[in-house]
Design a protein around this motif. Sequence first.
Motif, PDB file in Angstrom:
ATOM      1  N   LYS A   7       2.539 -13.091 -12.560  1.00 12.21           N
ATOM      2  CA  LYS A   7       2.199 -13.633 -13.874  1.00 12.21           C
ATOM      3  C   LYS A   7       1.317 -12.657 -14.661  1.00 12.21           C
ATOM      4  CE  LYS A   7       1.402 -18.041 -14.284  1.00 12.21           C
ATOM      5  NZ  LYS A   7       0.802 -19.380 -14.149  1.00 12.21           N
ATOM      6  N   TYR A   8       0.444 -11.944 -13.921  1.00 12.55           N
ATOM      7  CA  TYR A   8      -0.430 -10.958 -14.559  1.00 12.55           C
ATOM      8  C   TYR A   8       0.393  -9.853 -15.210  1.00 12.55           C
ATOM      9  CZ  TYR A   8      -4.298  -7.598 -15.002  1.00 12.55           C
ATOM     10  OH  TYR A   8      -5.226  -6.693 -15.485  1.00 12.55           O
ATOM     11  N   LEU A   9       1.445  -9.406 -14.504  1.00 21.06           N
ATOM     12  CA  LEU A   9       2.263  -8.314 -14.994  1.00 21.06           C
ATOM     13  C   LEU A   9       3.163  -8.721 -16.150  1.00 21.06           C
ATOM     14  CD1 LEU A   9       3.241  -6.630 -11.609  1.00 21.06           C
ATOM     15  CD2 LEU A   9       1.673  -5.758 -13.336  1.00 21.06           C
ATOM     16  N   ASP A  10       3.669  -9.966 -16.126  1.00 20.92           N
ATOM     17  CA  ASP A  10       4.557 -10.358 -17.225  1.00 20.92           C
ATOM     18  C   ASP A  10       3.815 -10.997 -18.394  1.00 20.92           C
ATOM     19  OD1 ASP A  10       4.027 -13.017 -16.514  1.00 20.92           O
ATOM     20  OD2 ASP A  10       5.875 -13.230 -15.345  1.00 20.92           O
ATOM     21  N   GLY A  11       2.457 -11.047 -18.291  1.00 19.54           N
ATOM     22  CA  GLY A  11       1.651 -11.486 -19.421  1.00 19.54           C
ATOM     23  C   GLY A  11       1.527 -12.972 -19.590  1.00 19.54           C
ATOM     24  N   THR A  12       1.903 -13.762 -18.583  1.00 18.91           N
ATOM     25  CA  THR A  12       1.848 -15.221 -18.707  1.00 18.91           C
ATOM     26  C   THR A  12       0.634 -15.825 -18.010  1.00 18.91           C
ATOM     27  OG1 THR A  12       3.230 -15.512 -16.727  1.00 18.91           O
ATOM     28  CG2 THR A  12       4.374 -15.352 -18.856  1.00 18.91           C
ATOM     29  N   ILE A  13      -0.218 -14.990 -17.454  1.00 17.47           N
ATOM     30  CA  ILE A  13      -1.361 -15.489 -16.698  1.00 17.47           C
ATOM     31  C   ILE A  13      -2.440 -16.027 -17.657  1.00 17.47           C
ATOM     32  CG2 ILE A  13      -2.610 -13.297 -16.641  1.00 17.47           C
ATOM     33  CD1 ILE A  13      -3.313 -13.976 -13.703  1.00 17.47           C
ATOM     34  N   THR A  14      -3.088 -17.126 -17.260  1.00 18.68           N
ATOM     35  CA  THR A  14      -4.186 -17.679 -18.054  1.00 18.68           C
ATOM     36  C   THR A  14      -5.495 -17.015 -17.650  1.00 18.68           C
ATOM     37  OG1 THR A  14      -4.694 -19.435 -16.481  1.00 18.68           O
ATOM     38  CG2 THR A  14      -2.974 -19.894 -18.122  1.00 18.68           C
ATOM     39  N   ASP A  15      -6.550 -17.232 -18.435  1.00 22.60           N
ATOM     40  CA  ASP A  15      -7.855 -16.656 -18.109  1.00 22.60           C
ATOM     41  C   ASP A  15      -8.359 -17.157 -16.766  1.00 22.60           C
ATOM     42  OD1 ASP A  15      -7.858 -15.218 -20.436  1.00 22.60           O
ATOM     43  OD2 ASP A  15      -9.121 -16.638 -21.550  1.00 22.60           O
ATOM     44  N   ALA A  16      -8.159 -18.442 -16.510  1.00 23.62           N
ATOM     45  CA  ALA A  16      -8.606 -19.012 -15.238  1.00 23.62           C
ATOM     46  C   ALA A  16      -7.843 -18.414 -14.073  1.00 23.62           C
ATOM     47  CB  ALA A  16      -8.438 -20.531 -15.263  1.00 23.62           C
ATOM     48  N   GLU A  17      -6.522 -18.224 -14.248  1.00 26.43           N
ATOM     49  CA  GLU A  17      -5.716 -17.627 -13.185  1.00 26.43           C
ATOM     50  C   GLU A  17      -6.076 -16.158 -12.979  1.00 26.43           C
ATOM     51  OE1 GLU A  17      -1.563 -20.209 -13.429  1.00 26.43           O
ATOM     52  OE2 GLU A  17      -1.911 -18.568 -14.845  1.00 26.43           O
ATOM     53  N   LYS A  18      -6.398 -15.465 -14.067  1.00 25.45           N
ATOM     54  CA  LYS A  18      -6.795 -14.059 -13.939  1.00 25.45           C
ATOM     55  C   LYS A  18      -8.082 -13.944 -13.121  1.00 25.45           C
ATOM     56  CE  LYS A  18      -6.474 -11.589 -17.631  1.00 25.45           C
ATOM     57  NZ  LYS A  18      -6.776 -10.972 -18.952  1.00 25.45           N
ATOM     58  N   LYS A  19      -9.051 -14.822 -13.384  1.00 27.29           N
ATOM     59  CA  LYS A  19     -10.293 -14.827 -12.614  1.00 27.29           C
ATOM     60  C   LYS A  19     -10.005 -15.112 -11.148  1.00 27.29           C
ATOM     61  CE  LYS A  19     -14.922 -16.866 -12.407  1.00 27.29           C
ATOM     62  NZ  LYS A  19     -14.858 -17.085 -10.952  1.00 27.29           N
ATOM     63  N   GLU A  20      -9.092 -16.080 -10.909  1.00 30.41           N
ATOM     64  CA  GLU A  20      -8.734 -16.415  -9.528  1.00 30.41           C
ATOM     65  C   GLU A  20      -8.088 -15.226  -8.837  1.00 30.41           C
ATOM     66  OE1 GLU A  20      -5.764 -19.380  -6.995  1.00 30.41           O
ATOM     67  OE2 GLU A  20      -5.971 -19.639  -9.185  1.00 30.41           O
ATOM     68  N   LEU A  21      -7.209 -14.499  -9.549  1.00 29.11           N
ATOM     69  CA  LEU A  21      -6.535 -13.337  -8.977  1.00 29.11           C
ATOM     70  C   LEU A  21      -7.547 -12.278  -8.563  1.00 29.11           C
ATOM     71  CD1 LEU A  21      -4.106 -11.499  -8.364  1.00 29.11           C
ATOM     72  CD2 LEU A  21      -4.089 -10.871 -10.790  1.00 29.11           C
ATOM     73  N   PHE A  22      -8.473 -11.935  -9.468  1.00 26.22           N
ATOM     74  CA  PHE A  22      -9.451 -10.910  -9.161  1.00 26.22           C
ATOM     75  C   PHE A  22     -10.353 -11.335  -8.003  1.00 26.22           C
ATOM     76  CE2 PHE A  22      -9.711  -8.021 -13.122  1.00 26.22           C
ATOM     77  CZ  PHE A  22      -8.330  -7.995 -13.192  1.00 26.22           C
ATOM     78  N   ASP A  23     -10.719 -12.617  -7.973  1.00 28.07           N
ATOM     79  CA  ASP A  23     -11.559 -13.111  -6.876  1.00 28.07           C
ATOM     80  C   ASP A  23     -10.829 -13.020  -5.545  1.00 28.07           C
ATOM     81  OD1 ASP A  23     -13.682 -13.621  -8.531  1.00 28.07           O
ATOM     82  OD2 ASP A  23     -13.218 -15.755  -8.795  1.00 28.07           O
ATOM     83  N   ARG A  24      -9.545 -13.383  -5.544  1.00 30.58           N
ATOM     84  CA  ARG A  24      -8.770 -13.346  -4.294  1.00 30.58           C
ATOM     85  C   ARG A  24      -8.588 -11.911  -3.792  1.00 30.58           C
ATOM     86  NH1 ARG A  24      -5.819 -17.727  -2.460  1.00 30.58           N
ATOM     87  NH2 ARG A  24      -6.019 -19.656  -3.695  1.00 30.58           N
ATOM     88  N   ILE A  25      -8.331 -10.967  -4.709  1.00 28.59           N
ATOM     89  CA  ILE A  25      -8.186  -9.567  -4.296  1.00 28.59           C
ATOM     90  C   ILE A  25      -9.511  -9.033  -3.778  1.00 28.59           C
ATOM     91  CG2 ILE A  25      -7.752  -7.218  -5.133  1.00 28.59           C
ATOM     92  CD1 ILE A  25      -5.691  -8.338  -7.013  1.00 28.59           C
ATOM     93  N   ARG A  26     -10.599  -9.396  -4.469  1.00 28.96           N
ATOM     94  CA  ARG A  26     -11.924  -8.937  -4.073  1.00 28.96           C
ATOM     95  C   ARG A  26     -12.299  -9.419  -2.672  1.00 28.96           C
ATOM     96  NH1 ARG A  26     -14.328 -10.906  -7.952  1.00 28.96           N
ATOM     97  NH2 ARG A  26     -14.362  -9.095  -9.351  1.00 28.96           N
ATOM     98  N   ASN A  27     -11.889 -10.607  -2.323  1.00 25.36           N
ATOM     99  CA  ASN A  27     -12.276 -11.205  -1.050  1.00 25.36           C
ATOM    100  C   ASN A  27     -11.252 -10.978   0.055  1.00 25.36           C
ATOM    101  OD1 ASN A  27     -14.667 -12.302  -2.131  1.00 25.36           O
ATOM    102  ND2 ASN A  27     -13.556 -14.078  -2.937  1.00 25.36           N
ATOM    103  N   ALA A  28     -10.104 -10.396  -0.279  1.00 26.95           N
ATOM    104  CA  ALA A  28      -9.079 -10.169   0.737  1.00 26.95           C
ATOM    105  C   ALA A  28      -9.516  -9.071   1.696  1.00 26.95           C
ATOM    106  CB  ALA A  28      -7.752  -9.799   0.063  1.00 26.95           C
TER     107      ALA A  28
END
Length: 389
Positions: free
Chosen positions: A10-31
Amino acid sequence: MKRIETLYSKYLDGTITDAEKKELFDRIRNADDQSLEQLSEKYLSQEPPEDLSFLQEKTDRVFSKIKGQLNLEPEPKKHLIWHWLPYVAAIIITTAVFIFIVNQRITSRVRSGDFVQISEDIPAGTNRATLTLGNGRSISLDQANAGQIAAEQGVRILKTDEGQLAYEVLANTPNSAAYNTISTPNGGQFTVTLPDGTTVYLNAASTLKYPTSFVGAERHVELSGEAYFEVAKNKGRTFTVSTDKQKIQVLGTHFNVNSYQDNGQIITTLAEGSVKVITSTGSKLLIPGQQTIVNANSIKLQEADLETAMAWKNGRIEYKDADIQTIMADVARWYNIEVHYEGSLPERRFMASIRRDANLASLLKVLRLSDINFEMRQTAQGKLLIVKP
């Protein structure tokens, strides 16, 4: 990892929301590192579309660097363009995300007092220097544009199209001159043509102080570090170079002076012409192919290996019968790193010859042939090379 893949798509195709973007970065950071590696391998293993193949080399370099910082074992080379990326921007965004996460982890580990083992692929030095004018103003020469960069005491100070520093003395120059100082950092070098036409090649971690115009019967400069001089001939004006423990007198000649303080001695090597080296304990007159070695209590005249002495100025790293401490002192200056020793190193002499613009790994590969081992680390203070048996 499935949730990260979904969010990332969703991040790549531009459909991600602000909340989902924060969740994505948090998940990558903690992986964990293994999960991140698996995720990257999944998307980095396919053949790139033809229209994106020009980005292959760039992404290879970026991800090789990231894997080196994570201290992963080397693997067979793979194509690193993501086969499903429709836009170049996606590659840039993806690279930025991974670099951000990797650097954040490295920073947190370094700040905790630990070190991170990193790649030995440290680039060689480049043309970098700072010019300090007589009024105290400093100019970063590597960032300055070509053309006039300053003017003092009737003299124009220029950066040439070739990236060198030069002086143009105008008419009606005052009888007194301002003094300029050019300094190179570790990992830097620079070339300056002085007001009399003398060309000076300045090595890393070196400083040259000189007037903006030579007034009187003597052309005098002061050197700390290493420089190669091609002195313009002027029989009416002696050219002199002062270092910490000696003074060199010339009329017109080519010579090299190595006066790094950590060497414990000053080596003056003559390529052509003649020079006189004067110290508190005596003096020596050199002819081409000779050099003097000056320490606190003596001055010694001997035959020189011109190829080795002038190698740095000619774009090479050259050693013949050198000890590891001498080599590592040069490495620290040219590659802008610190060097520490571990264990008892064998008493061994080394030979090496490579291009000076080669990365550090190329030189260490040659030295390893003599059973010397190295480890490159990133610490809170900077890059640290460990030398061990």
